[in-house]
Design a protein around this motif. Structure first.
Motif, short mmCIF file in Angstrom:
data_model
loop_
_atom_site.label_atom_id
_atom_site.label_comp_id
_atom_site.label_asym_id
_atom_site.label_seq_id
_atom_site.Cartn_x
_atom_site.Cartn_y
_atom_site.Cartn_z
N ALA A 298 0.77 -1.03 -0.25
CA ALA A 298 0.10 -0.12 0.13
C ALA A 298 0.82 1.61 -0.68
O ALA A 298 0.60 2.18 -0.75
CB ALA A 298 -1.22 0.29 0.92
N GLU A 299 2.07 1.12 0.84
CA GLU A 299 3.25 2.09 1.23
C GLU A 299 3.60 2.71 -0.55
O GLU A 299 3.82 4.05 -1.35
CB GLU A 299 3.86 2.22 1.69
N ASN A 300 4.12 1.57 -1.67
CA ASN A 300 4.81 1.68 -2.77
C ASN A 300 3.88 1.42 -3.96
O ASN A 300 4.32 3.27 -4.53
CB ASN A 300 5.02 0.38 -3.01
N ASP A 301 2.53 1.37 -3.60
CA ASP A 301 1.83 2.11 -5.00
C ASP A 301 0.56 2.76 -4.30
O ASP A 301 0.65 3.41 -5.33
CB ASP A 301 0.69 0.62 -4.84
N MET A 302 0.06 3.77 -3.43
CA MET A 302 -0.09 4.62 -3.06
C MET A 302 0.38 5.65 -1.91
O MET A 302 -0.45 6.56 -2.19
CB MET A 302 -2.19 3.64 -2.52
N GLY A 303 1.56 5.26 -1.68
CA GLY A 303 2.24 6.48 -0.87
C GLY A 303 1.10 6.66 0.79
O GLY A 303 1.69 7.12 1.31
N TRP A 304 0.45 4.80 1.18
CA TRP A 304 -0.06 5.61 1.75
C TRP A 304 0.95 4.63 3.49
O TRP A 304 1.39 3.92 3.13
CB TRP A 304 -1.36 3.87 2.13
N LYS A 305 0.72 5.54 3.94
CA LYS A 305 1.43 5.52 5.52
C LYS A 305 0.72 5.34 6.87
O LYS A 305 0.48 6.43 7.08
CB LYS A 305 2.84 5.48 5.58
N PRO A 306 -0.12 4.93 8.63
CA PRO A 306 -0.28 4.99 9.13
C PRO A 306 0.57 6.04 9.56
O PRO A 306 1.42 5.95 9.95
CB PRO A 306 -0.54 3.76 9.65
#
Length: 330
Positions: A298-306
């Motif tokens: 999710a971080e790699n594809d969408m830039g999402w990080k909690p």
């Protein structure tokens, strides 16, 4: 406009709030069987109706220019799914099929699905990736995995574009303190602890102290509900920007680190300044020792990080529960 099915529920209502913060127009469909009218942002259009009712869905798609659907309207109690599987297959699977059928009829082909770590069952790895084999051990997990498989078939046959988000342990509350977690019955650890610390429960039960973990209690990955909502926004952005490119992706959503039951209780005590009365008892059947997610994809594809760690999760949950001691019924 974005249709949020189950937008009066815990995670759905937080997603609605984030959508509106991002200036999306939102229609909420919820039958209020487990959701709360008071959880729906007043700026959203609210429709009371059922996921599996074609007429309810038709009226929304006829009236509003829906361009994508977020689906949160599942029954989600593991124990109940074992004793009443019909309810789970009827709502979670058949109801979702009805939603997808009407979406295809109206050429709405962008879909975000609220899935679960329960699709993995009891994995034999300590850090769960999206490539970890799925092997659900209860009807709830199986119903979610069935929908994931249906989505893949719909993508192949009807060009549905979808993102599946597999949550780990959702917790916390919106920073505003206006919406939070209010289940009946409550089955999640953090709100149970906080209810006890508010005097609404006599003790806290801890199931098992002999797991192969540092303190003998189960380890779980806790993710703030606002971080989950943020992932839905990013998933929506990716779907809306595809311009015809087929997307069919599955992502884990977790913090990537685990906390034991004892550690969570201790953190709740620290945040609240109150002492818990703990009752240690036997293990529950089917409880894995450790469930922790890798959210690297999710971080790699969408830039999402909690953004939230355990202390902030507990702090926001405490703010909500302390100020709304009877939940939305107050």
């Amino acid at each position: 406009m974005i249709l949020v099915v189950g937008g009066a529920g815990y995670i759905g209502s937080h997603a609605v709030k984030e959508l509106i913060r991002e200036e999306h127009q939102v229609v909420v469909l919820d039958n209020l069987s487990t959701g709360h009218r008071g959880a729906i942002d007043e700026r959203a259009i609210s429709v009371q109706g059922n996921l599996g009712n074609e007429n309810d869905l038709e009226s929304i798609f006829k009236q509003y220019p829906i361009k994508a659907v977020m689906h949160f309207a599942a029954n989600s109690l593991v124990g109940e799914s074992v004793t009443d599987p019909l309810k789970y297959y009827e709502n979670n699977v058949a109801g979702t099929l009805t939603l997808l059928k009407v979406m295809m009829r109206y050429e709405i082909k962008k879909f975000i699905f609220s899935s679960t770590a329960a699709t993995y069952g009891i994995p034999n790895v300590e850090l769960i990736t999206e490539d970890t084999p799925t092997n659900p051990i209860n009807p709830y997990g199986r119903s979610k995995l069935m929908i994931e498989q249906i989505l893949a078939d719909f993508a192949n046959a009807y060009q549905l574009q979808y993102v599946v988000l597999r949550y780990f342990n959702a917790a916390g509350a919106d920073e505003s303190g206006k919406i939070g977690e209010d289940h009946n019955p409550e089955t999640h650890l953090i709100p149970i602890i906080l209810e006890h610390l508010l005097g609404k429960r006599e003790t806290i039960s801890v199931f098992g102290t002999d797991y192969p973990t540092p303190d003998g209690t189960c380890i779980r990955d806790y993710i703030h509900v606002t971080d989950l909502a943020a992932a839905h926004i990013l998933a929506l952005d990716s779907l809306l920007q595809t311009h015809g490119k087929l997307i069919s992706e599955t992502y884990n959503l977790g913090n990537g680190e685990g906390y034991s039951v004892n550690e969570v209780i201790k953190k709740c005590e620290e945040v609240t300044g109150r002492k818990a009365e703990i009752r240690y008892t036997e293990r529950r059947a089917g409880d894995p020792a450790i469930l922790v997610a890798s959210s690297q994809k999710a971080e790699n594809d969408m830039g999402w990080k909690p953004a939230y760690k355990l202390e902030e999760i507990v702090r926001t949950a405490w703010q909500w529960r302390r100020d709304n001691i009877d939940g939305y019924s107050k």
